[in-house]
Enzyme design. Structure first.
Site, PDB file in Angstrom:
ATOM      1  N   GLN A   1      -9.151  -3.838   8.511  1.00  0.00           N
ATOM      2  CA  GLN A   1      -8.613  -3.621   9.258  1.00  0.00           C
ATOM      3  C   GLN A   1      -8.392  -1.808  10.050  1.00  0.00           C
ATOM      4  O   GLN A   1      -7.661  -1.037  10.351  1.00  0.00           O
ATOM      5  CB  GLN A   1      -7.020  -3.094   8.611  1.00  0.00           C
ATOM      6  CG  GLN A   1      -5.748  -3.962   8.056  1.00  0.00           C
ATOM      7  CD  GLN A   1      -4.725  -4.106   7.222  1.00  0.00           C
ATOM      8  OE1 GLN A   1      -3.511  -3.791   8.781  1.00  0.00           O
ATOM      9  NE2 GLN A   1      -4.706  -4.403   6.500  1.00  0.00           N
TER      10      GLN A   1
ATOM     11  N   ASP B   1      -4.453   7.934   2.511  1.00  0.00           N
ATOM     12  CA  ASP B   1      -4.228   7.013   3.250  1.00  0.00           C
ATOM     13  C   ASP B   1      -4.617   6.210   4.367  1.00  0.00           C
ATOM     14  O   ASP B   1      -5.344   6.994   5.146  1.00  0.00           O
ATOM     15  CB  ASP B   1      -2.530   6.928   4.093  1.00  0.00           C
ATOM     16  CG  ASP B   1      -1.758   5.831   3.666  1.00  0.00           C
ATOM     17  OD1 ASP B   1      -2.195   4.930   3.531  1.00  0.00           O
ATOM     18  OD2 ASP B   1      -0.950   5.525   4.694  1.00  0.00           O
ATOM     19  N   GLU B   2      -5.263   5.076   4.795  1.00  0.00           N
ATOM     20  CA  GLU B   2      -5.839   4.184   5.742  1.00  0.00           C
ATOM     21  C   GLU B   2      -7.147   4.939   6.210  1.00  0.00           C
ATOM     22  O   GLU B   2      -7.479   5.522   7.094  1.00  0.00           O
ATOM     23  CB  GLU B   2      -5.316   4.971   7.254  1.00  0.00           C
ATOM     24  CG  GLU B   2      -3.281   3.996   7.207  1.00  0.00           C
ATOM     25  CD  GLU B   2      -3.058   2.875   6.909  1.00  0.00           C
ATOM     26  OE1 GLU B   2      -4.464   2.103   7.133  1.00  0.00           O
ATOM     27  OE2 GLU B   2      -2.433   1.938   7.241  1.00  0.00           O
TER      28      GLU B   2
ATOM     29  N   LYS C   1       0.940  -0.936  -0.023  1.00  0.00           N
ATOM     30  CA  LYS C   1       0.216   0.476   0.032  1.00  0.00           C
ATOM     31  C   LYS C   1       0.539   1.772   0.043  1.00  0.00           C
ATOM     32  O   LYS C   1       0.967   1.928  -0.545  1.00  0.00           O
ATOM     33  CB  LYS C   1      -0.732   0.236   1.094  1.00  0.00           C
ATOM     34  CG  LYS C   1      -1.769   1.479   1.799  1.00  0.00           C
ATOM     35  CD  LYS C   1      -2.200   1.490   2.685  1.00  0.00           C
ATOM     36  CE  LYS C   1      -1.534   1.166   3.789  1.00  0.00           C
ATOM     37  NZ  LYS C   1      -0.927   2.087   4.812  1.00  0.00           N
ATOM     38  N   THR C   2       1.825   1.606   0.762  1.00  0.00           N
ATOM     39  CA  THR C   2       2.804   2.772   1.307  1.00  0.00           C
ATOM     40  C   THR C   2       3.383   2.642  -0.141  1.00  0.00           C
ATOM     41  O   THR C   2       3.277   3.630  -0.548  1.00  0.00           O
ATOM     42  CB  THR C   2       3.337   2.481   2.294  1.00  0.00           C
ATOM     43  OG1 THR C   2       2.634   2.355   3.638  1.00  0.00           O
ATOM     44  CG2 THR C   2       4.434   3.577   2.420  1.00  0.00           C
TER      45      THR C   2
ATOM     46  N   ARG D   1       0.366  -8.644  10.570  1.00  0.00           N
ATOM     47  CA  ARG D   1       1.733  -8.417  11.299  1.00  0.00           C
ATOM     48  C   ARG D   1       3.483  -8.826  11.192  1.00  0.00           C
ATOM     49  O   ARG D   1       4.447  -8.993  10.716  1.00  0.00           O
ATOM     50  CB  ARG D   1       2.121  -7.964  12.805  1.00  0.00           C
ATOM     51  CG  ARG D   1       1.154  -6.705  13.022  1.00  0.00           C
ATOM     52  CD  ARG D   1       0.461  -5.635  12.244  1.00  0.00           C
ATOM     53  NE  ARG D   1      -0.075  -6.356  11.123  1.00  0.00           N
ATOM     54  CZ  ARG D   1       0.210  -4.974  10.053  1.00  0.00           C
ATOM     55  NH1 ARG D   1       0.210  -4.257   9.324  1.00  0.00           N
ATOM     56  NH2 ARG D   1      -2.020  -5.600   9.007  1.00  0.00           N
TER      57      ARG D   1
END
Length: 725
Positions: free
Chosen positions: A250, A219-220, A32-33, A602
Site C-alpha cells: 500500500q 503507523d503507515e 493494523k489499527t 477498500r
C-alpha cells in the site's frame, strides 16, 4: 491483559513483543489499527511505561484522534498524555518550544501549498524570472520534492543545476527559504527538516527528547519519506524500542517523497529486528482478496505475504464497459440505485473512486441528475476556501506581524483603495531598508511614490491591525474573531451581493466563526497560535464524516485507510489508471499497481470496475484502451458487462445482471451526450464519421463530419439524426 484475548495469535504475538526493534507487516484489513492501539495500551498497563514516554506517529489527524479515543476506552484518561499525532503536528509542537534555537519566534506561521505557491509567484515576479514551461505551481512542487530529498539550494546548485533553467530554479529555491525565514514562517516540509537541523546542531535538545521518549511507534511506515526516516533514526530510544507498522503493498506516495525502501530495508537499518506478518483479513470477501492478489503479485519489489480470510466467498467483481465518461457515470448512478434497493444499503455504504480529480465532473452531473446525494472528500477543503483563508490571513497577522504573504493577501481585502502598484512601491521600500512590510506601513508617508490618499488608507488599515493585535490578549479567541469579522464588514458585503456563490461564502465565514468559538470553548486555555497551528495541519481526509448519509467521491489516494461495503473504481483505462508516466522505470508502474490494490481492498462486499471506450480529455475526444490491470485480474474473479444496457460480454451466464437497467443509456437521451469536435458518430446514410467542426446553435447548428469513404459533409444537426459512438 484480558483485552488481548480479543486478538488473534499473530496480533497478540506482535503486541506482546518488547525485546527490540520490530516491524509489523499488516496486510489490508488485517487489524493494523487495532494492533497498534492495543500495543500502546499494553505498554502502559502491563509494561509500566508512562504515557508521556510514548511517541506514536500517524499520517492523518483523524487517525490519531480516533486511535487516542479508543486507547482511552481501554486504559482510561491517562492516555491523554500520549504524544500521538501526525509527524507534522508532533514536530510543529516541538518547534514551537525550541524555535529560538533556530532563530525563529514561537508564533511562526505554517504555510500550506497555496501559501507557498503564492510566495514562489511573488519571488519570480520580484526577481524578474520567467521559466519557460514552468509555472509557479510547478516550481513550488519541485522545491517541495527537493526538500523531501533533504537537498538544500546550495547542494542543488552544486550537483544538479546543469542548465540555465536549473540555475534559475536554484536561485528561486534559495530566495524562497530566505523569505520564509524573514516572514517567520515554515512550510510543511520545514516541519520535518527544521527538527533535523535542530537535533543535528544541538545535542542537548536531541538528548532531551531521546531521554523523554522511551518507545516510538510509527503507523503507515511504507509512506515515510527520507526526512521522516532520519527523524526516527535520530530519536530512536535506547535499546531500540521502535515499532513500525505498515504494508509495502500500500505504498502509494512516492510522488510526495515516500520511499518504500524504508520498509524493505528495515531489517538492515535496525539490526536484530524482528518481523511480524498479519495476513488474516477481516474486511473483504474471499473473491475480493483473490482479485486483488492476482494483480499485486505482478509486482517484484515487495515483502512476500498471503492474505486470507474466514469471510464468505462473496460475489465476483463486475467490470463495466461504457461508451464514454457520461455513459460510465450514467451506469454507475443507476447501479447505485439498484444496490441500495436490493442490498438494503445506506448511501454512505457506497464510494466512487477515481485516479484524477477531473474525472469527478461527469460523475457529479449524473448523481445530481439522478438526485443521489454525494460528498467529495479531498476537494476544496473548508480551510482552503478563499473566503476562509482571507479571514485566517487576518488572524495570522495578529499572531505574526512578519507574515508578509498573509499581509499581501488582505492588504486590499475588503477593498480599501491600496492597489498593486502602491504595494510594489512599499515592498521596494521595505527591501531597501531591510524592514518588514508591516513596519513599512507605519512609515508609509516616507514612501513618496505612494499617493497621499493611498498613504491615508494604509495608515487606517495599520490602525485596524494594531487595534486587534492589542485586543488578542484581552478578548477570548471566539470574541476576537467575531468582532474582527464584524468590523471588516465582509459578511455584509457577501450578503448584499446576493449571488449563490457570495451567499455560500457568507455561510463559510459564519461556519469559521463558529469553529473558532467551539475551539475556544473546548480549549479554554488555548491561544490564537494554538488555533492557527491546528487549522494549518488539517488535511482533506481529516474532515471526512462517515455518518453523513451520502455517496462518497474521492481519489484513490484519499481512500487509503477507509472501507466501504460497495466500491466503484472508475476510469480503468491506460493513461488514466495506470496514469500515463511513460513508465521509464518499473517502480512507477508498480506503484500504480499498488494503488489499484489499495482501491480494490477498500471494499467489504462488492467491487465495480468501469472503463470507457472514449473520454473527453485535454479539449478533445480521446479513444481509450482498457487498463492492463483489468487484464491481470484472474478470470475466475470477475464478470464483464458489455455496454450501457448491461449486456454481458459473453464469458459467463448469470441471471443477476439480466435486468441491469430499466432503460439503456442509448435510450436515456442522446442530446444529453453533447456533440463535440472529435466525437465519433454514425449517420443512417453516410455511416461512421468524426466531427471536425461545429457552428451555430439551436435549430441552426451545423456540423462538419469526415465520413469514412465518403468525405466531409456539412449537415444540420436538427435533421442529421446522428448517433454518438
Amino acid at each position: 491483559m484480558k483485552i488481548l484475548n480479543q486478538l488473534n495469535d499473530k496480533q497478540r504475538e506482535a503486541v506482546e513483543f518488547n525485546s527490540g526493534p520490530h516491524m509489523i507487516v499488516a496486510g489490508a484489513g488485517s487489524g493494523k489499527t487495532r494492533v497498534l492501539m492495543y500495543k500502546i495500551a499494553y505498554l502502559i498497563d502491563e509494561k509500566d511505561y508512562d504515557p508521556s514516554e510514548i511517541l506514536a506517529l500517524t499520517f492523518t489527524n483523524k487517525a490519531a484522534k480516533e486511535m487516542k479515543e479508543r486507547i482511552k476506552g481501554l486504559i482510561g484518561k491517562k492516555a491523554e498524555h500520549l504524544w500521538m499525532g501526525t509527524f507534522h503536528s508532533i514536530f510543529a509542537r516541538m518547534l514551537r518550544v525550541e524555535s529560538d534555537k533556530l532563530n525563529y519566534k514561537p508564533n511562526f506561521s505554517i504555510y500550506d501549498r497555496e501559501d507557498s505557491q503564492s510566495l514562489v509567484s511573488n519571488i519570480m515576479t520580484n526577481l524578474n524570472i520567467n521559466l519557460e514551461n514552468l509555472s509557479a505551481n510547478s516550481v513550488q512542487h519541485k522545491i517541495s520534492f527537493m526538500k523531501n530529498q533533504m537537498m538544500s539550494p546550495e547542494e542543488y546548485l552544486k550537483h544538479n543545476a546543469t542548465t540555465p533553467t536549473d540555475r534559475k530554479l536554484g536561485e528561486i529555491y534559495a530566495e524562497y527559504n530566505q523569505r520564509l525565514f524573514e516572514n517567520n514562517a515554515m512550510d510543511f516540509d520545514d516541519l520535518l527538516l527544521k527538527p533535523i537541523e535542530l537535533f543535528e546542531k544541538n545535542e542537548k535538545v536531541l538528548g532531551k527528547y531521546k531521554k523523554m521518549f522511551k518507545y516510538i511507534l510509527v503507523d503507515e511506515y511504507q509512506d515515510t519519506n527520507k526526512a521522516q526516516y532520519e527523524l526516527l533514526k535520530l530519536l530512536s530510544p535506547l535499546k531500540d524500542k521502535v515499532c513500525v507498522v505498515g504494508d509495502d503493498a500500500q505504498s502509494i506516495y512516492s510522488w510526495r517523497g515516500a520511499e518504500i525502501k524504508n520498509m524493505l530495508n528495515f531489517k538492515k537499518d535496525f539490526k536484530g529486528s524482528k518481523i511480524f506478518r498479519l495476513e488474516q483479513n477481516y474486511r473483504s470477501t474471499k473473491m475480493i482478496l483473490a482479485a486483488a492478489d492476482s494483480v499485486i503479485k505482478n509486482n517484484t519489489g515487495q515483502i512476500q505475504k498471503t492474505l486470507w480470510t474466514q469471510n464468505n466467498d462473496g460475489e465476483e467483481l463486475t467490470v463495466m464497459r461504457a461508451s464514454d465518461e457520461k455513459d460510465e457515470a450514467f451506469q454507475i448512478s443507476k447501479r447505485i440505485k439498484k444496490e441500495i434497493t436490493t442490498r438494503k444499503l445506506s448511501l454512505n455504504d457506497i464510494a466512487i473512486f477515481y485516479r484524477i480529480n477531473s474525472q469527478s465532473r461527469a460523475l457529479e452531473d449524473a448523481l445530481r441528475r439522478e438526485k443521489i446525494p454525494y460528498k467529495i472528500v479531498g476537494g476544496v477543503e473548508f480551510y482552503r476556501r478563499k473566503e476562509v483563508k482571507d479571514v485566517l490571513a487576518y488572524l495570522r497577522m495578529l499572531s505574526n506581524q512578519n507574515d508578509e504573504e498573509s499581509l499581501l493577501r488582505i492588504m486590499n481585502f475588503p477593498q480599501r483603495g491600496i492597489g498593486n502598484t502602491s504595494i510594489s512601491k512599499m515592498i521596494a521600500f521595505a527591501r531597501k531598508l531591510n524592514i518588514s512590510l508591516f513596519t513599512t506601513m507605519s512609515r508609509v508617508f516616507e514612501v513618496i511614490e505612494v499617493k497621499e490618499r493611498i498613504q491615508k488608507n494604509v495608515k487606517q488599515f495599520k490602525q485596524l491591525l494594531d487595534k486587534y493585535i492589542d485586543l488578542k490578549n484581552k478578548f477570548s479567541l471566539g470574541e476576537l474573531t467575531a468582532a474582527l469579522v464584524d468590523e471588516l464588514g465582509i459578511l455584509k458585503i457577501y450578503k448584499e451581493e446576493g449571488t449563490q456563490e457570495s451567499l455560500a461564502r457568507y455561510d463559510n465565514i459564519q461556519e469559521l466563526v463558529s469553529a473558532v468559538q467551539d475551539f475556544s470553548k473546548t480549549n479554554p486555555s488555548a491561544s490564537l497560535d494554538d488555533f492557527l497551528s491546528e487549522v494549518s495541519l488539517i488535511a482533506g481526509v481529516d474532515q471526512y464524516d462517515e455518518k453523513v448519509n451520502s455517496v462518497t467521491l474521492m481519489t484513490i489516494h484519499s481512500a487509503k485507510g477507509l472501507e466501504f461495503p460497495i466500491v466503484f473504481i472508475t476510469g480503468c483505462e491506460e493513461d488514466i489508471f495506470p496514469l500515463s508516466q511513460k513508465f521509464d522505470n518499473e517502480s512507477k508502474l508498480e506503484e500504480e499497481r499498488r494503488l489499484f490494490y489499495v482501491a480494490v481492498t477498500r471494499a467489504k462486499e462488492k467491487v465495480f470496475l468501469s472503463y470507457a471506450r472514449s473520454r473527453y480529455r485535454f479539449g478533445e475526444v480521446a479513444y481509450q484502451s482498457k487498463s492492463r490491470f483489468l487484464d491481470e485480474l484472474d478470470e475466475s474473479t470477475y464478470e464483464e458487462l458489455n455496454g450501457a444496457a448491461g449486456r454481458k460480454a459473453g464469458r459467463k451466464k448469470k441471471t443477476f445482471y439480466d435486468e441491469f437497467y430499466q432503460e439503456s443509456y442509448d435510450e436515456f437521451d442522446q442530446e444529453r451526450r453533447s456533440l463535440r469536435v472529435g466525437s465519433r458518430v454514425t449517420h443512417a446514410v453516410f455511416g461512421m464519421g468524426k466531427i471536425l467542426q461545429i457552428t451555430g446553435t439551436g435549430d441552426m447548428q451545423r456540423v462538419a463530419i469526415a465520413f469514412e469513404g465518403v468525405g466531409t459533409k456539412q449537415l444540420l444537426t436538427k435533421f442529421a439524426n446522428l448517433k454518438l459512438v
